[in-house]
Design a protein around this motif. Structure first.
Motif, mmCIF file in Angstrom:
data_model
loop_
_atom_site.group_PDB
_atom_site.id
_atom_site.type_symbol
_atom_site.label_atom_id
_atom_site.label_comp_id
_atom_site.label_asym_id
_atom_site.label_seq_id
_atom_site.Cartn_x
_atom_site.Cartn_y
_atom_site.Cartn_z
ATOM 1 N N HIS A 73 0.863 -1.190 0.000
ATOM 2 C CA HIS A 73 0.000 0.000 0.000
ATOM 3 C C HIS A 73 0.896 1.235 0.000
ATOM 4 N N HIS A 113 -4.202 5.598 -2.715
ATOM 5 C CA HIS A 113 -5.333 6.523 -2.851
ATOM 6 C C HIS A 113 -4.920 7.572 -3.873
ATOM 7 N N GLU A 152 -7.156 2.647 -5.614
ATOM 8 C CA GLU A 152 -8.207 2.093 -4.764
ATOM 9 C C GLU A 152 -9.576 2.738 -5.005
ATOM 10 N N HIS A 184 -15.060 0.641 1.649
ATOM 11 C CA HIS A 184 -15.089 2.030 1.169
ATOM 12 C C HIS A 184 -16.336 2.293 0.327
ATOM 13 N N HIS A 220 -10.050 -5.151 -0.615
ATOM 14 C CA HIS A 220 -9.940 -4.718 0.785
ATOM 15 C C HIS A 220 -11.303 -4.877 1.439
ATOM 16 N N GLU A 263 -8.676 -5.018 6.630
ATOM 17 C CA GLU A 263 -8.192 -3.774 7.261
ATOM 18 C C GLU A 263 -8.986 -3.421 8.512
HETATM 19 ZN ZN LIG Z 1 -6.182 2.257 1.284
#
Ligand SMILES: [Zn+2]
Length: 281
Positions: A73, A113, A152, A184, A220, A263
């Protein structure tokens, strides 16, 4: 052990070194992942790529020996749509550094990101991100770096990274792969928390990128708290509303393969919960 893992359709792991590792080092994290019977780990360079090449080689050896699949990441301080040209260059440099060290680590993918809209129309932001990311990818190509670049899917409406935006980048730029953060996306939209909704995302990936994208997914998952402005913070799965069993069922039905990175704050506990639940479906 290795043979079994390769037979599995989907590997589960943690975002960063598991809490129960002997130390917080990446190498101890990889060893702990193997001990726990998990399949992968994402190396978190979120506060900067501080690992050197020699350290990365040791990571690669450990991961190969333990049979743990790695991803990385990138740093949080990335905005390919920044106002200041020097910030864009620094962002590109951070992606490059992540990809270079990830490749030495033997990681197959990096995620990060990509950008904030900063009030720009999404289409304008998309064109900027695409152009700046293409420059990064061309540089990596010159270096013969084959790590998958996976911007992402992001959790706040102020952040670039809808499913469509990410899918469009995948179709327009060679070397860009799909990276779906289901927590997300749920936080951003409030919806996308049921089997048909999860399946619709996988169907869209299949239609736009083909079966091979489902064969090599980067996912994720965590519990998540959210409000009007999207993501607030990550939660443990059982303290959240995320319908992870339905998500896992959709992943199984679509025969998704690749890496699921957990996560949740409790990291390995939820990674194991996801793995066990998936196996028992
Ligand atoms: Zn992330």
């Amino acid at each position: 052990m290795l043979y079994c893992k390769q037979m599995e359709e989907l590997l589960f792991g943690t975002g960063g070194t598991p809490h129960s590792s002997r130390t917080a080092s990446t190498i101890d994290g990889i060893k702990r992942i193997a001990e726990l019977g998990l399949g992968g780990m994402e190396i978190e360079f979120v506060r900067g790529v501080k690992m050197g090449e020699a350290g990365a080689r040791l990571v690669a050896e450990t991961a190969a020996r333990e049979g743990v699949k790695l991803s990385a990441h990138g740093p949080y301080f990335i905005n390919l749509n920044a106002r200041e040209p020097e910030k864009i260059i620094a962002s590109q440099e951070r992606i490059l550094q992540t990809a270079r060290i990830a490749a030495i680590c033997g990681a197959e993918s990096i995620t990060f990101h990509a950008a904030f809209y900063l009030g720009d129309p999404p289409e304008k932001t998309y064109q900027t991100v695409k152009k700046k990311l293409a420059e990064v990818i061309n540089q990596l190509k010159r270096e013969n770096n084959r790590v998958w670049i996976r911007p992402e899917v992001m959790g706040k409406p102020s952040q670039f990274g809808t499913i469509d935006e990410v899918l469009n980048l995948c179709t327009e730029l060679e070397g860009v792969g799909i990276g779906v953060d289901f927590a997300h996306w749920h936080a951003r939209r409030g919806e996308f928390n049921s089997y048909p909704e999860f399946a619709s995302i996988l169907q869209q990936i299949k239609q736009r990128l083909g079966d091979q994208a489902l064969d090599d997914m980067h996912i994720h998952v965590s519990g998540i708290a959210y409000g009007k402005k999207g993501e607030i913070k990550h939660l443990n799965l059982k303290e959240s509303d995320l319908q992870y069993v339905e998500l896992l069922r959709a992943l199984k039905d679509y025969q998704a393969r690749g890496l699921v990175i957990c996560e949740s704050p409790n990291l390995e506990q939820d990674a194991l919960l996801l793995q066990e639940t998936y196996k028992n479906l």
